[in-house]
Design an enzyme around this catalytic site. Sequence first.
Site, PDB file in Angstrom:
ATOM      1  N   ASP A 233       0.849  -1.184   0.000  1.00  0.00           N
ATOM      2  CA  ASP A 233       0.000   0.000   0.000  1.00  0.00           C
ATOM      3  C   ASP A 233       0.892   1.242   0.000  1.00  0.00           C
ATOM      4  OD1 ASP A 233      -3.061   0.670   0.561  1.00  0.00           O
ATOM      5  OD2 ASP A 233      -1.841   2.141   1.625  1.00  0.00           O
ATOM      6  N   ASP A 276      -4.505   2.656  -4.254  1.00  0.00           N
ATOM      7  CA  ASP A 276      -3.049   2.612  -4.108  1.00  0.00           C
ATOM      8  C   ASP A 276      -2.575   1.292  -3.523  1.00  0.00           C
ATOM      9  OD1 ASP A 276      -4.197   2.989  -1.661  1.00  0.00           O
ATOM     10  OD2 ASP A 276      -2.861   4.595  -1.003  1.00  0.00           O
TER      11      ASP A 276
END
Length: 377
Positions: A233, A276
Amino acid sequence: MIFNSKLGTPYLESPHLFARFARRRLPMSDLQPLSDGTELRQTAWEYRVLIVDDDPLFAKYLKSLLGSDFLLEKISNRVLRVEHAGSMKEALSKIKTHYDIVLLDINIPLEEGLPPQRAHGLAVLREIKKASSETEVIMISGYGPEVDTVVQAINEGAFYYLDKPFRNELLAALLTRVIEKKESERKAWLDGFTGLYNKAFFEFSLKNEVAKFPKNDAPARRRLSPVSLILLDFDHLKEYNDQYGHLEGDFVIKAIAAVIKQTTRGSDIVARNGGDEFAVLLVGADHVQALRRAERIRKAVYKYGMEYARVKDLPMTVSVGVASYPSFLESAEALYKAADDALYASKRSGRNTVHGYAESGELKSFQELLGSDSGEV
């Protein structure tokens, strides 16, 4: 050029030397420009090809042809990674990992030194299709077309049946059709923003790999190669978007995607799960190997951000979680949750770190698990 199996040597239709067809190294393509003008290379689609043939001269010729200018021009310079197996046993060992295309001689020996048998080639075909229905198999024979055998091979899932000697143009046309078919299928599985696989393909692949492990059969499970999952992430997307706009955040996501792709193996499944978050599925990698790969990715992203990113006051880093199957996990869902828990342990510990599991099942950081290990694999 035609290969005549009866003569045992290749001969040329044109005056070009056989050496001209030696395999050459291809550059990676599809450069992705970043907001500061820097270009970051992304790997083009690769196709893993396995040649199964007990004739070393023919196998050498075929490998050279698959790397020749003639063929690469026909398939628009797609990258072919070619391997060879000379017997049924060797082929069965190799197909434990995925191949996109297999060129399979129907008459192969059980092992080196034994006489070839047609049944062995058909047995390998069945095992290939059992392992992955997506692998396309082109059968090859030097004993003339036999209708019953051809029909059986097609019914067992072969894409086509070639009889030696064959023209190079025919093999090129077949490979072009196979690649076009695969790329049409792949486009449905791609994330249009980064060029990585999308969440749907990742979830399909994760369930497919875990499903190969038989339930309630511990010895059989141990004989299979492990499956590991890395979840990543981006640590500062909101800050990038708030301070510099969504365009800058988009560029960084593309850059991270390219760095992850470059830092993984061609056989790894690299996907964008949305926003993301990224995922890397590693078949055949145990937990230690996956931890090292995750640390290598983390370092590569950080290094790229330090050297090339336009925005210097916000670090370009990722938090990473790693889990492996089967270990103490029982399902694809449990594997994903374990990796997700490890990812959030990295977030809680200050970001830009890797977390995985000790043998006890306890979550620990990369440094706690592997100490000063560099992360190189």
